[in-house]
Motif scaffolding. Sequence first.
Motif, PDB file in Angstrom:
ATOM      1  N   ASP A 292      -8.297 -10.217  -8.342  1.00  9.07           N
ATOM      2  CA  ASP A 292      -6.876  -9.374  -7.304  1.00  9.07           C
ATOM      3  C   ASP A 292      -7.091  -9.310  -5.684  1.00  9.07           C
ATOM      4  O   ASP A 292      -6.519  -9.223  -4.850  1.00  9.07           O
ATOM      5  N   ILE A 293      -8.265  -8.367  -6.240  1.00 10.17           N
ATOM      6  CA  ILE A 293      -8.683  -6.741  -4.730  1.00 10.17           C
ATOM      7  C   ILE A 293      -8.400  -8.165  -3.524  1.00 10.17           C
ATOM      8  O   ILE A 293      -8.284  -7.889  -2.856  1.00 10.17           O
ATOM      9  N   ALA A 294      -9.234  -9.161  -4.233  1.00  7.22           N
ATOM     10  CA  ALA A 294     -10.229  -9.894  -2.733  1.00  7.22           C
ATOM     11  C   ALA A 294      -8.498 -11.150  -2.728  1.00  7.22           C
ATOM     12  O   ALA A 294      -8.413 -11.328  -1.777  1.00  7.22           O
ATOM     13  N   MET A 295      -7.567 -11.306  -3.511  1.00 10.39           N
ATOM     14  CA  MET A 295      -6.522 -12.542  -2.838  1.00 10.39           C
ATOM     15  C   MET A 295      -5.629 -11.423  -2.106  1.00 10.39           C
ATOM     16  O   MET A 295      -5.365 -11.822  -1.141  1.00 10.39           O
ATOM     17  N   TYR A 296      -5.674  -9.847  -2.491  1.00  9.20           N
ATOM     18  CA  TYR A 296      -4.836  -9.275  -1.372  1.00  9.20           C
ATOM     19  C   TYR A 296      -4.897  -9.336  -0.065  1.00  9.20           C
ATOM     20  O   TYR A 296      -4.495  -9.682   0.728  1.00  9.20           O
TER      21      TYR A 296
ATOM     22  N   ALA B 142      -7.290 -11.763   1.168  1.00  6.46           N
ATOM     23  CA  ALA B 142      -6.827 -12.833   1.461  1.00  6.46           C
ATOM     24  C   ALA B 142      -5.376 -12.805   2.213  1.00  6.46           C
ATOM     25  O   ALA B 142      -4.707 -12.937   3.427  1.00  6.46           O
ATOM     26  N   LYS B 143      -4.660 -12.950   1.305  1.00  6.19           N
ATOM     27  CA  LYS B 143      -3.741 -12.590   1.940  1.00  6.19           C
ATOM     28  C   LYS B 143      -2.816 -11.661   2.651  1.00  6.19           C
ATOM     29  O   LYS B 143      -1.849 -12.232   3.670  1.00  6.19           O
ATOM     30  N   LYS B 144      -3.724 -10.414   3.172  1.00  3.08           N
ATOM     31  CA  LYS B 144      -3.205  -9.749   4.467  1.00  3.08           C
ATOM     32  C   LYS B 144      -4.020 -10.546   5.877  1.00  3.08           C
ATOM     33  O   LYS B 144      -3.238 -10.245   6.725  1.00  3.08           O
TER      34      LYS B 144
ATOM     35  N   PHE C 265       1.963   1.312   9.973  1.00  3.19           N
ATOM     36  CA  PHE C 265       3.419   1.286   8.486  1.00  3.19           C
ATOM     37  C   PHE C 265       4.164   0.293   8.491  1.00  3.19           C
ATOM     38  O   PHE C 265       5.071   0.201   6.889  1.00  3.19           O
ATOM     39  N   ILE C 266       3.852  -0.272   9.388  1.00  2.00           N
ATOM     40  CA  ILE C 266       5.348  -1.176  10.193  1.00  2.00           C
ATOM     41  C   ILE C 266       5.028  -2.733   8.812  1.00  2.00           C
ATOM     42  O   ILE C 266       5.900  -2.722   8.148  1.00  2.00           O
ATOM     43  N   PRO C 267       4.181  -2.971   8.448  1.00  7.21           N
ATOM     44  CA  PRO C 267       3.843  -4.515   7.842  1.00  7.21           C
ATOM     45  C   PRO C 267       4.040  -3.662   6.632  1.00  7.21           C
ATOM     46  O   PRO C 267       4.170  -4.746   5.974  1.00  7.21           O
ATOM     47  N   ILE C 268       3.590  -2.430   6.130  1.00  9.02           N
ATOM     48  CA  ILE C 268       3.371  -1.725   4.178  1.00  9.02           C
ATOM     49  C   ILE C 268       4.835  -1.229   4.538  1.00  9.02           C
ATOM     50  O   ILE C 268       5.051  -2.117   3.269  1.00  9.02           O
ATOM     51  N   ALA C 269       5.762  -1.182   5.269  1.00  2.86           N
ATOM     52  CA  ALA C 269       7.754  -0.680   4.633  1.00  2.86           C
ATOM     53  C   ALA C 269       7.663  -2.634   4.816  1.00  2.86           C
ATOM     54  O   ALA C 269       8.891  -2.754   3.579  1.00  2.86           O
ATOM     55  N   GLU C 270       7.406  -3.501   5.736  1.00  6.27           N
ATOM     56  CA  GLU C 270       8.018  -4.697   5.060  1.00  6.27           C
ATOM     57  C   GLU C 270       7.739  -5.126   3.522  1.00  6.27           C
ATOM     58  O   GLU C 270       8.518  -5.392   2.660  1.00  6.27           O
ATOM     59  N   GLU C 271       6.716  -4.785   3.471  1.00  9.91           N
ATOM     60  CA  GLU C 271       5.682  -5.457   2.048  1.00  9.91           C
ATOM     61  C   GLU C 271       6.791  -4.697   1.126  1.00  9.91           C
ATOM     62  O   GLU C 271       6.636  -5.636  -0.168  1.00  9.91           O
ATOM     63  N   ILE C 272       6.590  -3.741   1.138  1.00  6.00           N
ATOM     64  CA  ILE C 272       7.776  -2.802  -0.166  1.00  6.00           C
ATOM     65  C   ILE C 272       8.325  -2.812   0.192  1.00  6.00           C
ATOM     66  O   ILE C 272       9.242  -1.398  -1.061  1.00  6.00           O
TER      67      ILE C 272
END
Length: 531
Positions: free
Chosen positions: A229-233, A235-237, A310-317
């Motif tokens: 799951d961590i590796a998938m995350y 990859a997603k990034k 922080f923008i990409p994280i704010a987008e994601e959450i």
Amino acid sequence: MIALGIAIAAVILFVGTGGTLMPQIVRAWFGGGDAPNLLLTNAVLLNIALLIFGWRRYKDLHTEVEVRRVAEKRARELAERDPLTGCLNRRSGPPAMERLRSMLEGTHREIAVMMIDLDNFKQINDLNGHQMGDRVLTTVARRIRDALPEDGLLARIGGDEFACAVPFDYNAREEVDDIVTAIIRSVSAPIESNQMTVEATISIGVAQSGGNFAVQPEADADALIHRADIAMYHAKKRGRNRYYWFEPQMEDELRFRNELEAGIRRGIPAGEFVPYYEQQIDLETGKLSGFEMLARWKSPRYGVVSPEIFIPIAEEIDLIGELSEQLIRQALEDAKDWDPSLTLSVNISPVQLRDPWFAQKLLHLLVESGFPPARLEIEITESCLHENIGAVRSIVSSLKNQGIRISLDDFGTGYSSLSQLRSLPFDRLKIDRSFVSELTGEGEGKALVEAIVSLGKGLALPVTAEGIENSDVLGQLKGMGELKGQGYLYGKPEDADATRNRLAALGMLTQAQHVASEGGSVAAIEQRKAG
Ligand code: C2E
Ligand code: MG
Ligand code: MG
């Protein structure tokens, strides 16, 4: 059991009594003997009745047990299988993988666990409906299953998340690479349903249970799923249709990212996000024409954090809308007493343009602050053009109807085609700073910037050059036509107070502000405004 016992006892009794009575009946029938013993006859009849009753009861019970067995099997299947795709589910998948893993212990084989996540499933569902969403899930599940070896396992772990386990020879990790590559290739083929076609892309993380390549001690299936799951995350990034093998440092990265996420969640209500302002200059005259608002996070823990973090994280959450609204509200307040000739540009994330209420929200902020829409410019990036263009166009149109202007930011980095460029009514192109910074170098920077400037002329779109860092670059740009520009040559982005001081020095604060800073009463300011 009791019914069967009764039936068997009845049979034995029947054999005993019937054995004596039957010859008597046969003899009496042929007229060669006395009538059969009445008591014995009654006993045999009773015995036959008992026999029939016992047998019927036994049959009924047998049927009942069979029905219950089938029902239990079905219930177990329902509990263990995902009803939509027929895969194992979240409950049954991990134990099945653990059984497979422990079965291989002590052999030359081990298991690789893959976590597969659809990148764009929410969009597929939102744009094409749930029926298409279901169709995508069943097709993807089938395609993954087809790519797995016979002894592989497939489970649907979440809405659009699958986990697989495949046994492989631990000296031949490339076996797994081949399977993963095949899965990515087959899943990304178009999926058709009711004359609609969609394409699903996936990200995959892989972790192995032990063996020669083990990066951590032997792990059970749950731990492997966690690592995959961590590796998938990871990859997603890094984009779509990718896969990564788990490596221990990914866990630290994820922990840091989760800390940032928690910090952002806390920081928004705490007012830790503030607007900074970067000057935008008319290159011809050298005059200040406005500011671009750039967000900064003043984190008590990390100091001043860049929006690139922080923008990409704010987008994601899914907090980008709230965050952006808060920043724009602050910026409109800050900009209220700037000289009316100055514009304010704000960056809008593609995620915000998916919100059908975005235009209304922005207009509400303008009304609330009394800031003239004609002085507001929104900057959107090329990636917006790859979104649902119809929805984006309707938002952009309603903003334009109110007089707000639209710029295409970071132009040149997003591979948009000319037709896409014309699909929205832009008011300005902003050349990405990566091209501008190359202007004085040996590379193709100059040719590219010239090409974009002439494209702007051809489409009657004014152009802004970003990232002007020195006077050489400025000189070159000035020779290309009437441009606006911004960059560190004119100063780095500054907070509201520094910006206000700059404007005060330039005499570019409105009268109301001068009066206020000189101690003028609020009533007097209000009166002047009303006038
Ligand atoms: P952008 O909109 O292209 O903003 C320009 C970026 O280039 C800013 O980085 C600015 O500080 C930087 N920059 C300007 N002049 C120079 C220069 O001469 N040299 C160099 N090396 N850099 C220069 P910043 O502030 O870190 O912002 C990065 C990106 O984050 C922005 O790129 C924008 O896409 C995004 N961003 C910033 N604020 C917001 C926001 O409120 N909402 C959204 N959605 N995105 C934002
Ligand atoms: Mg920008
Ligand atoms: Mg830019």
